[in-house]
Design an enzyme around this catalytic site. Structure first.
Site, mmCIF file in Angstrom:
data_model
loop_
_atom_site.group_PDB
_atom_site.id
_atom_site.type_symbol
_atom_site.label_atom_id
_atom_site.label_comp_id
_atom_site.label_asym_id
_atom_site.label_seq_id
_atom_site.Cartn_x
_atom_site.Cartn_y
_atom_site.Cartn_z
ATOM 1 N N ASN A 45 0.832 -1.210 0.000
ATOM 2 C CA ASN A 45 0.000 0.000 0.000
ATOM 3 C C ASN A 45 0.864 1.258 0.000
ATOM 4 O O ASN A 45 0.596 2.224 -0.727
ATOM 5 C CB ASN A 45 -0.898 0.024 1.241
ATOM 6 C CG ASN A 45 -2.075 -0.922 1.153
ATOM 7 O OD1 ASN A 45 -2.375 -1.469 0.097
ATOM 8 N ND2 ASN A 45 -2.750 -1.129 2.275
ATOM 9 N N ARG A 371 -10.990 -4.300 -14.187
ATOM 10 C CA ARG A 371 -9.870 -5.169 -13.796
ATOM 11 C C ARG A 371 -10.326 -6.617 -13.908
ATOM 12 O O ARG A 371 -11.394 -6.980 -13.414
ATOM 13 C CB ARG A 371 -9.415 -4.890 -12.356
ATOM 14 C CG ARG A 371 -8.873 -3.485 -12.119
ATOM 15 C CD ARG A 371 -8.315 -3.360 -10.698
ATOM 16 N NE ARG A 371 -8.089 -1.978 -10.315
ATOM 17 C CZ ARG A 371 -6.989 -1.292 -10.609
ATOM 18 N NH1 ARG A 371 -6.018 -1.872 -11.292
ATOM 19 N NH2 ARG A 371 -6.852 -0.040 -10.214
ATOM 20 N N ARG A 401 -5.184 1.741 -13.171
ATOM 21 C CA ARG A 401 -3.790 1.909 -12.774
ATOM 22 C C ARG A 401 -3.127 0.594 -12.355
ATOM 23 O O ARG A 401 -3.647 -0.135 -11.535
ATOM 24 C CB ARG A 401 -3.686 2.938 -11.643
ATOM 25 C CG ARG A 401 -2.256 3.295 -11.298
ATOM 26 C CD ARG A 401 -2.187 4.426 -10.304
ATOM 27 N NE ARG A 401 -2.388 5.720 -10.924
ATOM 28 C CZ ARG A 401 -3.343 6.568 -10.590
ATOM 29 N NH1 ARG A 401 -4.228 6.240 -9.677
ATOM 30 N NH2 ARG A 401 -3.454 7.738 -11.175
ATOM 31 N N HIS A 431 -15.648 3.324 -14.820
ATOM 32 C CA HIS A 431 -15.422 2.531 -13.617
ATOM 33 C C HIS A 431 -16.675 1.753 -13.218
ATOM 34 O O HIS A 431 -16.667 0.999 -12.257
ATOM 35 C CB HIS A 431 -14.986 3.468 -12.477
ATOM 36 C CG HIS A 431 -14.499 2.780 -11.256
ATOM 37 N ND1 HIS A 431 -15.219 2.748 -10.076
ATOM 38 C CD2 HIS A 431 -13.355 2.091 -11.003
ATOM 39 C CE1 HIS A 431 -14.546 2.086 -9.155
ATOM 40 N NE2 HIS A 431 -13.411 1.672 -9.688
ATOM 41 N N ARG A 560 -14.117 2.639 4.844
ATOM 42 C CA ARG A 560 -12.945 1.784 5.065
ATOM 43 C C ARG A 560 -11.645 2.579 5.099
ATOM 44 O O ARG A 560 -10.801 2.374 5.955
ATOM 45 C CB ARG A 560 -12.848 0.727 3.958
ATOM 46 C CG ARG A 560 -11.690 -0.236 4.133
ATOM 47 C CD ARG A 560 -11.370 -0.954 2.833
ATOM 48 N NE ARG A 560 -10.659 -0.101 1.895
ATOM 49 C CZ ARG A 560 -10.685 -0.252 0.575
ATOM 50 N NH1 ARG A 560 -11.419 -1.186 0.032
ATOM 51 N NH2 ARG A 560 -10.000 0.556 -0.205
#
Length: 674
Positions: A45, A371, A401, A431, A560
């Protein structure tokens, strides 16, 4: 610095999120191999944060240094200074947690050896190094004929200060990608050493004839942030966006360094690196843990299956719709189908597409792809449908990305199979997660529409929590078909009957529903908003939540990751509660519910971030089936009641654990989702 009035700086909030991930690596109630994974995720991350967010701030600082972000009014330079300072604290905490993790691994029978070896092990290591590592090494001594090499992004190097014949030189050697990241010692006990530590110990042997005066491991992070503009895709690229994007991806390797990580063993090496990379000392971070921690996710491979299972979460097996239940098409035409990953199997959606591919009634299948898994069954089903004469249209977002190359590959595969491919609309990233299936039954047209919160990815469906509705509702079906027609002609300014679609109507639709709750509160009626998302950064949405709070609307948010809204501030946000849940699964679903009892509930592909609401093509769909709506609303309430993995964001901008009251039942919303 990072908190101003009712706002929290985005980058600081992200660092707080990654700290919550790191805390899972320290939680001794989590199985030890799962803690290793959390530590690796924390490191990964942070890598992406520096490549993308810090890279973006560097770009901004060089182009418009006086520009301030819209919440805490900090310039890019001020944010960068704060990020570096917070990162040093975070890395120090990570070092302490890694030390404890290493001890706990040893207690569980897995010993990571770093720098203290018996004579027998020294001999074993040296033999292995010379036979299996040295042949793959590419040492270089920097001098007039060997100028400074370019350090690849996120790759570990051994740097040595060398002398020979009174001359001082620098030796550089990348760790070989072809060699396994860990070596397991012979013997009954499970002991291992990382490739990093092995090369650090014996790498000097690759520089025969030189004396090693000092050495250190280093790792460089480069700016990976770039913008794409459809207007740039001109005749030079034959108006081919895929060709244009490939060149952009290749440019990443040449971008500036934004971070240097070292093991800190030699100051001379660090001085050499900072001078040649052109970065400042505040961008340098010394770690007491390995520079590349991906090996921590592979420790189960050095154990037997039974030994590994004892140190991991118990296997989680999702439920699937039984094939004996008959046709999925027929079932969905009777009643909406709800899938909740990872509790329900992704295979059900694959089965639906496979059934559609063989159906004589299916006229067309249209899908958005963001994705995909490396071995996608979705792609195979689409190829089969196209081969059977069904019209298949795929809107594939190339600018996902770090997944760009995978998406370019699948775009080529699907195009070769006869599918119609296009790459979105203008400069808006697509998206949304939608499949539109049109069935022709004589003179009758039927629609089946899938709408979800996550990607069409088999692998992540086992790790991410996502919600999916598959419906035969005619109005949603007509909206879905119209959505694909409008994308194909570049029309994003369109209203739909049921769907809220960004950038045109999603934000305005949600704001209108917040305003409705404000009006109810002002009339003295019960008013409430419940929402779950990955991130909350959109200033207009935040300000409307603040307005609603002041009006007396009770607002409960599960966020989150990034949350730029400071809750529980007296007289301002005292009616807003924010919790974050970080646990076994990555919380990924987005839910927006309005009314005290969830009168209207949406699931969406969009977080409440400006990039989602204003700069992407996103979809929010109302849940029409009363049973499914009740289920989703109950799950949201269950998350808000979590007292095991939940952390509450306080008015001081600190996340604190939520503990059960005395005698109260423990609720882990991921283990018992309802």
């Amino acid at each position: 610095m990072f908190i101003k009035d009712e706002y929290i700086n985005r980058e600081y909030s992200w660092l707080l999120f990654n700290k919550r991930v790191l805390e899972q690596a320290a939680d001794k109630s989590v199985p030890v191999l799962e803690r290793c994974k959390f530590f690796s995720i924390f490191c990964g991350n942070l890598d992406e944060f520096y490549m993308v967010r810090v890279g973006s701030l560097h770009n901004q600082d060089s182009v418009s240094p006086k520009t301030k972000e819209n919440k805490t009014k900090l310039t890019a330079s001020e944010q960068l200074s704060g990020i570096y300072a917070e990162t040093k604290k975070l890395c120090a905490q990570a070092g302490a947690i890694f030390g404890e993790l290493k001890k706990d691994l040893k207690e569980s029978g897995i010993h990571q050896v770093r720098n203290k070896f018996s004579d027998a092990r020294k001999e074993e290591l040296k033999k292995y190094f010379q036979s299996s590592v040295l042949p793959f090494l590419s040492p270089m001594v920097l001098d007039a004929k060997h100028p400074l090499m370019r350090f690849e992004n996120a790759h570990v190097y051994l740097i040595l200060r060398l002398t020979r014949g009174g001359r001082e030189m620098i030796g550089v050697m990348p760790l070989p990608a072809k060699v396994k990241p860990i070596y397991v010692f012979s013997g009954k006990k499970t002991s291992f050493i990382t490739l990093e530590d092995l090369v650090k110990e014996y790498g000097h042997l690759a520089f025969a004839g030189y004396k090693c005066e000092g050495k250190s491991l280093v790792r460089v992070t480069r700016n990976a942030d770039f913008e794409t503009d459809e207007a740039d895709c001109d005749s030079e690229y034959d108006y081919d966006f895929a060709k244009y994007l490939k060149e952009k991806i290749e440019m990443r390797a040449t971008f500036d360094a934004v971070r240097l990580e070292t093991d800190g063993d030699d100051d001379g090496v660090i001085e050499f690196m900072t001078e040649n990379l052109g970065i400042k000392c505040k961008q340098c971070f010394t770690h007491s843990y390995p520079l590349d921690c991906k090996y921590l996710c592979k420790l189960d491979s050095i154990l037997s299956d039974s030994d590994a299972a004892k140190r991991k979460y118990a296997p989680f097996r999702p439920k699937g719709v039984r094939e004996s239940d008959g046709s999925l098409i027929a079932r969905i035409l009777r009643k909406d189908l709800f899938l909740s990953y990872p509790y329900d199997s992704f295979g059900t959606l694959v089965r639906l597409l496979e059934e559609c591919a063989e159906s004589k009634e299916v006229a067309s299948i249209k899908i958005t792809i963001y994705r995909l898994d490396d071995h996608s069954r979705i792609v195979e089903a689409l190829k089969r449908a196209s081969e059977n004469g069904i019209e298949v249209t795929v809107v594939i977002e190339l600018c996902a990305r770090f997944d760009e190359e995978n998406n370019l590959y699948y775009a080529h595969v699907l195009k070769e199979a006869g599918c119609t491919i296009f790459y979105g609309v203008g400069n808006y990233k697509v998206h949304s997660k939608i499949i539109s299936i049109v069935l022709s039954r004589g003179d009758e047209i039927k629609y089946i529409t899938h709408l979800g919160t996550g990607n069409y990815n088999e692998a992540t469906s086992k790790q991410y929590t996502d919600l999916n509705i598959i419906t035969a509702d005619e109005e949603i079906g007509q909206d879905g078909a119209a959505f694909f027609r409008n994308l194909a002609i570049g029309n994003i300014e369109q209203d739909y009957r049921k769907l809220l679609i960004a950038p045109h109507s999603l934000k305005s639709g949600l704001l209108a529903r917040i305003d409705r709750e404000i009006e109810k509160a002002e009339r003295g009626e019960p008013a409430a908003i419940y929402a779950k998302m990955n991130s909350l950064t959109d200033l207009e949405m935040i300000d409307r939540f603040i307005k609603a709070s002041k009006a007396g609307v009770k607002i409960s948010l599960v966020v989150r990751g990034i949350c730029c809204l400071l809750p529980e501030a007296k007289g301002k946000t005292e009616n807003i509660r924010v919790v974050s849940i970080v646990g076994r699964f990555l919380e990924h679903s987005r839910i927006y519910a309005f009314g005290e009892t969830g009168d209207e509930v949406f699931i969406s592909s969009a977080d409440l971030m400006t990039r989602n609401t204003d700069k992407r093509v996103e979809i929010a769909t109302p849940i029409l089936d009363p049973d499914i709506k009740a289920t989703v609303f109950a799950r949201l309430q269950n998350m808000l009641a979590d007292n095991v993995k939940a952390r509450r964001l306080t008015s001081e901008g600190v996340y604190v654990p939520v503990f059960p009251a005395e005698g109260e039942r423990k609720i882990n919303s991921q283990e018992d989702p309802l």
